[in-house]
Design an enzyme around this catalytic site. Sequence first.
Site, PDB file in Angstrom:
ATOM      1  N   THR A 171      -8.079  -8.624   0.245  1.00 46.70           N
ATOM      2  CA  THR A 171      -9.096  -9.638  -0.035  1.00 46.70           C
ATOM      3  C   THR A 171     -10.319  -9.435   0.857  1.00 46.70           C
ATOM      4  OG1 THR A 171      -7.292 -11.180  -0.517  1.00 46.70           O
ATOM      5  CG2 THR A 171      -9.480 -12.123  -0.223  1.00 46.70           C
ATOM      6  N   TYR A 225       2.275  -8.890  -1.728  1.00 47.26           N
ATOM      7  CA  TYR A 225       1.180  -9.676  -1.148  1.00 47.26           C
ATOM      8  C   TYR A 225       1.117 -11.002  -1.908  1.00 47.26           C
ATOM      9  CZ  TYR A 225      -3.764 -10.628   0.183  1.00 47.26           C
ATOM     10  OH  TYR A 225      -4.941 -11.191   0.645  1.00 47.26           O
ATOM     11  N   LYS A 239       3.463  -9.949   2.688  1.00 47.66           N
ATOM     12  CA  LYS A 239       2.332 -10.607   3.343  1.00 47.66           C
ATOM     13  C   LYS A 239       2.249 -11.975   2.681  1.00 47.66           C
ATOM     14  CE  LYS A 239      -2.588 -10.805   4.029  1.00 47.66           C
ATOM     15  NZ  LYS A 239      -3.921 -10.562   3.519  1.00 47.66           N
ATOM     16  N   GLY A 254      -0.062 -14.722   6.694  1.00 47.88           N
ATOM     17  CA  GLY A 254      -1.447 -14.411   6.366  1.00 47.88           C
ATOM     18  C   GLY A 254      -2.435 -15.553   6.528  1.00 47.88           C
ATOM     19  N   ASP A 291      -4.227 -17.243   9.398  1.00 48.31           N
ATOM     20  CA  ASP A 291      -4.437 -16.996  10.829  1.00 48.31           C
ATOM     21  C   ASP A 291      -4.377 -18.259  11.684  1.00 48.31           C
ATOM     22  OD1 ASP A 291      -5.095 -14.791   9.340  1.00 48.31           O
ATOM     23  OD2 ASP A 291      -6.909 -14.293  10.422  1.00 48.31           O
ATOM     24  N   GLU A 292      -4.939 -19.353  11.153  1.00 47.06           N
ATOM     25  CA  GLU A 292      -5.028 -20.583  11.942  1.00 47.06           C
ATOM     26  C   GLU A 292      -3.685 -21.312  12.064  1.00 47.06           C
ATOM     27  OE1 GLU A 292      -6.619 -21.497   7.745  1.00 47.06           O
ATOM     28  OE2 GLU A 292      -6.568 -19.821   9.162  1.00 47.06           O
ATOM     29  N   SER A 341      -7.901 -11.547   8.576  1.00 42.75           N
ATOM     30  CA  SER A 341      -9.283 -11.087   8.787  1.00 42.75           C
ATOM     31  C   SER A 341      -9.771 -11.362  10.204  1.00 42.75           C
ATOM     32  CB  SER A 341     -10.219 -11.761   7.780  1.00 42.75           C
ATOM     33  OG  SER A 341     -10.268 -13.163   8.013  1.00 42.75           O
TER      34      SER A 341
END
Length: 320
Positions: free
Chosen positions: A51, A143, A173, A199, A201-202, A218
């Site tokens: 992505t 994914y 993922k 996947g 991140d936060e 990312s």
Amino acid sequence: MAFPKKKLQGLVAATITPMTENGEINFSVIGQYVDYLVKEQGVKNIFVNGTTGEGLSLSVSERRQVAEEWVTKGKDKLDQVIIHVGALSLKESQELAQHAAEIGADGIAVIAPFFLKPWTKDILINFLKEVAAAAPALPFYYYHIPALTGVKIRAEELLDGILDKIPTFQGLKFSDTDLLDFGQCVDQNRQQQFAFLFGVDEQLLSALVMGATGAVGSTYNYLGKKTNQMLEAFEQKDFSLALNYQFCIQRFINFVVKLGFGVSQTKAIMTLVSGIPMGPPRLPLQKASREFTDSAEAKLKSLDFLSFTDLKDGNLEVGS
């Protein structure tokens, strides 16, 4: 099926595809990009043409070239290069899978086709099986990103008996906030040596508690070092410190999400932090605004993610 490679774990940067101002791929900076990830961020695994890499906005020929460049430039520097080969066309996906094997990639990943969609687990498995078979010597990862594909088949259901159908399956993922689904992927597959790569991140710390073995994202392009500190604290069982790192990362992500945060903005932030020009995104995405970049820069500095000395000369021309 046993693979000689060690299991994919730790941080995996979802790579950006650098572009010139007129929308062509800027291959010339990928070598510098590899060095930046390894030396500045401590990230040695990458996920290419996903992505963040605008993989589905690139032609098959471009995707092949991008994959080849990352494998070539990453040789003896990166631990693992995973190539995302998902496409709407099974034939294209198979071609990309075969190519990934030919160039020496370390694994392939595939999203669910998202225009004419598979509506049942068995149909999705059949599609994935055909792609995996095109690269029988490569580890295969699913994914899972239902918010973008619209394919709502639960990952936990998909994993049930998957090795019988796809012997090269090595993990997934998981880009979704459903920790019940993620937790059950881990819980019900404890006897398998799967890689459970989170996947979002936060929310990574929550996923680590649930048994995530690694993460693909990312923000690890420019917050890899900070996230690695969180992983280290977690491994040392210093959960209070790990939580402080997660909250610090969340403060930044929460801030940019409110401004409007996506692939375009990721490109702008990476240009700002690394000094490597990532260029604009390809249509239909629009270039990040100058206002966004200025705000993100101020926030990074206020959180001590970015010092004035980190700013490279001439890298502020991110948005206009």
